[in-house]
Scaffold this active site. Structure first.
Site, PDB file in Angstrom:
ATOM      1  N   HIS B  16     -31.467 -30.533  -9.737  1.00 20.78           N
ATOM      2  CA  HIS B  16     -32.357 -31.163 -10.714  1.00 20.78           C
ATOM      3  C   HIS B  16     -31.637 -31.331 -12.043  1.00 20.78           C
ATOM      4  O   HIS B  16     -30.627 -30.681 -12.283  1.00 20.78           O
ATOM      5  CB  HIS B  16     -33.600 -30.297 -10.915  1.00 20.78           C
ATOM      6  CG  HIS B  16     -34.467 -30.256  -9.698  1.00 20.78           C
ATOM      7  ND1 HIS B  16     -35.411 -31.214  -9.444  1.00 20.78           N
ATOM      8  CD2 HIS B  16     -34.496 -29.406  -8.645  1.00 20.78           C
ATOM      9  CE1 HIS B  16     -36.002 -30.942  -8.292  1.00 20.78           C
ATOM     10  NE2 HIS B  16     -35.460 -29.846  -7.786  1.00 20.78           N
ATOM     11  N   CYS B  17     -32.243 -32.152 -12.900  1.00 19.86           N
ATOM     12  CA  CYS B  17     -31.746 -32.363 -14.248  1.00 19.86           C
ATOM     13  C   CYS B  17     -31.503 -31.012 -14.892  1.00 19.86           C
ATOM     14  O   CYS B  17     -32.363 -30.133 -14.762  1.00 19.86           O
ATOM     15  CB  CYS B  17     -32.789 -33.147 -15.033  1.00 19.86           C
ATOM     16  SG  CYS B  17     -32.574 -33.062 -16.806  1.00 19.86           S
ATOM     17  N   PRO B  18     -30.424 -30.751 -15.610  1.00 14.73           N
ATOM     18  CA  PRO B  18     -29.350 -31.692 -15.942  1.00 14.73           C
ATOM     19  C   PRO B  18     -28.111 -31.557 -15.048  1.00 14.73           C
ATOM     20  O   PRO B  18     -27.061 -32.053 -15.404  1.00 14.73           O
ATOM     21  CB  PRO B  18     -28.994 -31.255 -17.373  1.00 14.73           C
ATOM     22  CG  PRO B  18     -29.187 -29.771 -17.340  1.00 14.73           C
ATOM     23  CD  PRO B  18     -30.283 -29.493 -16.351  1.00 14.73           C
ATOM     24  N   ASP B  43     -32.632 -36.262  -7.034  1.00 18.44           N
ATOM     25  CA  ASP B  43     -33.423 -36.167  -8.258  1.00 18.44           C
ATOM     26  C   ASP B  43     -33.733 -37.583  -8.782  1.00 18.44           C
ATOM     27  O   ASP B  43     -32.822 -38.303  -9.162  1.00 18.44           O
ATOM     28  CB  ASP B  43     -32.613 -35.357  -9.284  1.00 18.44           C
ATOM     29  CG  ASP B  43     -33.232 -35.364 -10.680  1.00 18.44           C
ATOM     30  OD1 ASP B  43     -34.382 -35.838 -10.816  1.00 18.44           O
ATOM     31  OD2 ASP B  43     -32.566 -34.891 -11.611  1.00 18.44           O
TER      32      ASP B  43
END
Lengths: 159, 91
Positions: B16-18, B43
């Site tokens: 997932h981010c980042p 994502d």
């Protein structure tokens, strides 16, 4: 040709709980990943994030948090054991969903060139010495030092 | 039509981010100027994160695609869409 000026972000990290450690470290990791110059200024409870062993031991309390997935009345949330329970639930969810942990984000930010600064008066208030902080912390600075860093930043945030 | 040949492919599924952005930065540093980095992610935020991050890192998106494909992470999270990015290092 003159080197293009890098974007710069400065964040004041004033909170020391597992939930509130996320916004600054997420932003810092992403910005450093984009090649930005990143400065994190740890003040007040935020110092907790850069104390030795601090990032690994962050907690979240259900007290006064009606927005939690399983909200509980404050009268129950204050019972001993509720904070560890909420903490382990959040950690479990982080692991299951594949989101990076705070120690991981901290390490990544530093590896990609992020700068960590500790707030001098906060250190004095909590009676902390340089050796109580993790090695990743670059220096201990005051507010003037931070303002100097933030004066030409594109983004400055308070968390 | 010539196929895109990636010098390096990074598996970012389940991240997932980042983290995909971080992986891109690391990946770009491992290839030579002019070479292409492939990123495979699940994502959906990468659609908005990868292009500006690539620009900021002096790289260009050569090709970007979104395909229906089921993928299940080790922890049992199920994803229905796969995002693929082909990014050329410009300098």
């Amino acid at each position: 040709m003159a080197e293009e000026k890098k974007n710069k972000m400065c964040i004041i990290c004033s909170k020391g709980t597992l939930d509130m450690a996320y916004p600054p470290f997420m932003l810092a990791t992403a910005a450093a990943g984009m090649g930005w110059e990143v400065h994190l200024f740890f003040t007040l409870w935020g110092i907790n994030l850069i104390k030795k062993g601090g990032a690994e031991a962050l907690k979240i309390t259900p007290v006064g948090k009606p927005e939690m997935p399983m909200p509980m009345p404050n009268i129950l949330a204050i019972i001993p054991g509720m904070t560890p329970m909420a903490t382990s639930m959040m950690k479990g969810q982080i692991k299951k969903s594949g989101i990076a942990t705070i120690p991981e984000l901290l390490k990544l930010t530093k590896e990609m060139g992020g700068h960590f600064h500790a707030c001098e008066p906060s250190m004095a208030m909590f009676k902390l010495k340089r050796e109580d902080l993790i090695a990743e912390v670059e220096d201990i600075i005051g507010v003037a030092g931070f303002l100097e860093l933030a004066a030409d930043a594109n983004i400055t945030l308070f968390v | 039509m010539s196929e895109i040949t990636a010098a390096l492919s990074l598996e970012c599924r389940g991240m997932h981010c980042p983290l995909p952005v971080v992986q891109m930065k690391i990946g770009l540093s491992r290839i030579n100027v002019g070479e292409i980095l492939e990123i495979i992610a699940t994502d959906p935020a990468t659609e908005k994160d990868i292009p500006p991050a690539a620009r900021a890192l002096s790289a260009e998106i050569v090709k970007q695609e979104k395909v229906s494909k089921i993928w299940v992470s080790k922890t049992g999270e199920k994803y229905n869409i796969e995002y693929r990015y082909y990014i050329r290092r410009l300098k």
